[in-house]
Design an enzyme around this catalytic site. Structure first.
Site, PDB file in Angstrom:
ATOM      1  N   HIS A 108      12.632  -4.348  -2.505  1.00  0.00           N
ATOM      2  CA  HIS A 108      11.546  -3.613  -1.849  1.00  0.00           C
ATOM      3  C   HIS A 108      11.618  -2.129  -2.196  1.00  0.00           C
ATOM      4  CE1 HIS A 108       8.567  -3.984   1.693  1.00  0.00           C
ATOM      5  NE2 HIS A 108       8.235  -2.943   0.948  1.00  0.00           N
TER       6      HIS A 108
ATOM      7  N   ALA B  10       9.520  -0.838  -4.890  1.00  0.00           N
ATOM      8  CA  ALA B  10       8.357  -0.435  -5.681  1.00  0.00           C
ATOM      9  C   ALA B  10       7.721   0.837  -5.141  1.00  0.00           C
ATOM     10  CB  ALA B  10       7.323  -1.562  -5.714  1.00  0.00           C
ATOM     11  N   TRP B  11       7.779   1.035  -3.839  1.00  0.00           N
ATOM     12  CA  TRP B  11       7.144   2.178  -3.186  1.00  0.00           C
ATOM     13  C   TRP B  11       7.993   3.441  -3.238  1.00  0.00           C
ATOM     14  CZ3 TRP B  11       9.230   4.684   1.192  1.00  0.00           C
ATOM     15  CH2 TRP B  11      10.421   4.112   1.678  1.00  0.00           C
TER      16      TRP B  11
ATOM     17  N   GLU C 110      13.035  -9.337   5.611  1.00  0.00           N
ATOM     18  CA  GLU C 110      13.805  -8.257   4.985  1.00  0.00           C
ATOM     19  C   GLU C 110      14.593  -7.487   6.041  1.00  0.00           C
ATOM     20  OE1 GLU C 110      10.524  -7.481   1.416  1.00  0.00           O
ATOM     21  OE2 GLU C 110      10.657  -6.102   3.108  1.00  0.00           O
TER      22      GLU C 110
ATOM     23  N   ALA D 235      -6.771   0.420  -3.089  1.00  0.00           N
ATOM     24  CA  ALA D 235      -6.320   1.554  -3.900  1.00  0.00           C
ATOM     25  C   ALA D 235      -5.248   1.142  -4.906  1.00  0.00           C
ATOM     26  CB  ALA D 235      -5.796   2.659  -2.990  1.00  0.00           C
ATOM     27  N   LEU D 236      -4.293   0.307  -4.474  1.00  0.00           N
ATOM     28  CA  LEU D 236      -3.213  -0.087  -5.380  1.00  0.00           C
ATOM     29  C   LEU D 236      -3.702  -1.082  -6.427  1.00  0.00           C
ATOM     30  CD1 LEU D 236      -0.191  -0.366  -2.933  1.00  0.00           C
ATOM     31  CD2 LEU D 236      -0.866   1.541  -4.404  1.00  0.00           C
TER      32      LEU D 236
ATOM     33  N   THR E 173       2.238   1.958   4.907  1.00  0.00           N
ATOM     34  CA  THR E 173       0.833   1.567   4.972  1.00  0.00           C
ATOM     35  C   THR E 173       0.639   0.351   5.865  1.00  0.00           C
ATOM     36  OG1 THR E 173       0.414   2.453   2.762  1.00  0.00           O
ATOM     37  CG2 THR E 173      -1.168   0.854   3.618  1.00  0.00           C
TER      38      THR E 173
ATOM     39  N   ASP F 276       9.094  -7.909  -5.496  1.00  0.00           N
ATOM     40  CA  ASP F 276       9.755  -6.772  -4.872  1.00  0.00           C
ATOM     41  C   ASP F 276       9.856  -6.954  -3.363  1.00  0.00           C
ATOM     42  OD1 ASP F 276      10.843  -4.008  -5.043  1.00  0.00           O
ATOM     43  OD2 ASP F 276       9.062  -3.495  -3.866  1.00  0.00           O
TER      44      ASP F 276
ATOM     45  N   THR G 115       4.219  -7.288  -5.393  1.00  0.00           N
ATOM     46  CA  THR G 115       4.770  -6.031  -4.876  1.00  0.00           C
ATOM     47  C   THR G 115       4.095  -5.661  -3.564  1.00  0.00           C
ATOM     48  OG1 THR G 115       3.184  -4.787  -6.221  1.00  0.00           O
ATOM     49  CG2 THR G 115       5.378  -5.134  -7.165  1.00  0.00           C
ATOM     50  N   ALA G 116       3.500  -6.659  -2.899  1.00  0.00           N
ATOM     51  CA  ALA G 116       2.732  -6.402  -1.678  1.00  0.00           C
ATOM     52  C   ALA G 116       3.525  -6.803  -0.430  1.00  0.00           C
ATOM     53  CB  ALA G 116       1.398  -7.134  -1.743  1.00  0.00           C
ATOM     54  N   ARG G 117       3.470  -8.074  -0.065  1.00  0.00           N
ATOM     55  CA  ARG G 117       4.179  -8.587   1.098  1.00  0.00           C
ATOM     56  C   ARG G 117       4.766  -9.950   0.767  1.00  0.00           C
ATOM     57  NH1 ARG G 117       4.072  -4.170   2.530  1.00  0.00           N
ATOM     58  NH2 ARG G 117       3.321  -3.218   4.465  1.00  0.00           N
TER      59      ARG G 117
END
Length: 327
Positions: free
Chosen positions: A294, A296-297, A273, A167-168, A84, A268, A242-244
């Site tokens: 990383h 979570a997705w 990274e 959305a999340l 995304t 996360d 859990t985003a950035r």
């Protein structure tokens, strides 16, 4: 331009997936004439340019494409991002060259919110702390049938503060309400939804029992949570990200956790990274800090949906009707 006149129909197209190993899923072949080339991972820079020479379509998850690389790739017409977030792409440079960028949207509405709630639950229930106690033999030496020592808090009745309500964020709010949490939101634009409590950033931080980040990483959101913001939170509060990684000043968070400024954090993501060994959060050995790599997705269901949407984006572009275009 009709689909039959679209340039991608005139010849066999070269598609290059720069970091195929970032997606553990079956990726079907696009339904048009093409050459498919994939690489497990790509270091970036010169290697990226070398692998994309002659390619009209690049697929990347986390391999950056900046001005320096784009200037050497005149045949590139599309970048299909297998994620995304598009902060790895030089958007102005792509626009100047007429390169279409398409990303993946709404594939993680279950996996990221579930991971977010898992971090909340693990920290509020002190799962790591009590597991360490069992491993150290403290329960076995207890005079009672149970072992106390780490305060357990319910999610029910507590306030969840969401930074970002896309959305999340909405999916996290849905799960949180099922646990009996009260949800408050700080969002960049007004929310047209009944029952949503909107707060300023300052009020949200000061009153939330759990703060969860669901923002894109931009110049405006980078380090939106720093030492000042952490100090304004409740000492019993949790911070979930859990985003950035770049949304949080990592050195400030490490200090806040070490000094008891907040009760705990579940992350996360990190600012770089894979992380470097000197990242201050990697040095922590605290039961109230959980760091996952990383993932979570990355449920199997979500990754397969992502893979299917990725190829659908490529096919839509090839038909001359691109979808999920990043403005």
């Amino acid at each position: 331009m009709t689909a039959s006149q679209h340039p991608l129909h005139s010849s066999r197209q070269r598609i290059v997936f720069l970091d195929r190993d970032s997606l553990v899923a079956k990726v079907r072949a696009p339904a048009f004439a093409h050459e498919w080339h994939e690489h497990a991972h790509t270091k970036g820079g010169a290697q990226t340019v070398e692998r994309l020479r002659g390619a009209s379509i690049a697929i990347t998850n986390k391999v950056p494409l900046r001005e320096a690389e784009l200037a050497q790739l005149p045949e590139l017409k599309m970048i299909a991002v297998a994620a995304t977030g598009t902060d790895i792409i030089d958007l102005p440079a792509c626009r100047a060259r007429g390169i279409v960028i398409a990303n993946i949207r709404d594939y993680a509405r279950a996996t990221v919110p579930e991971h977010t709630l898992a971090l909340m639950l693990a920290l509020r229930r002190q799962l790591v702390a009590y597991r360490l106690d069992v491993e150290a033999g403290r329960w076995q030496a207890s005079e009672r049938f149970c072992l106390f020592g780490h305060p357990i808090r319910d999610l029910a009745g507590s306030r969840l503060g969401l930074l970002g309500y896309g959305a999340l964020g909405k999916s996290v709010a849905h799960l949180a309400r099922a646990f009996g949490m009260q949800v408050a939101v700080h969002n960049r634009s007004p929310i047209e939804e009944d029952g949503v409590t909107e707060l300023s950033l300052q009020e949200l931080l000061a009153t939330a029992d759990v703060v969860s980040l669901h923002l894109p990483l931009t110049d405006k959101t980078r380090n939106i949570i720093g030492a000042k913001e952490l100090a304004s939170m409740k000492p019993t509060a949790l911070l979930i990200n859990t985003a950035r990684g770049g949304l949080v000043d990592e050195a400030a968070l490490a200090a806040a956790l070490t000094n008891g400024v907040i009760a705990g954090a579940g992350f996360d993501v990190l600012s770089k990274e894979p992380p470097q060994a000197d990242n201050p959060l990697l040095q922590l050995r605290l039961p109230n800090f959980i760091l996952t790599p990383h993932t979570a997705w990355a449920s199997g269901e979500a990754m397969q949906l992502l893979a299917d949407m990725l190829i659908a984006n490529v096919e839509a572009f090839a038909r001359g009707a691109p979808v999920n275009v990043v403005a």
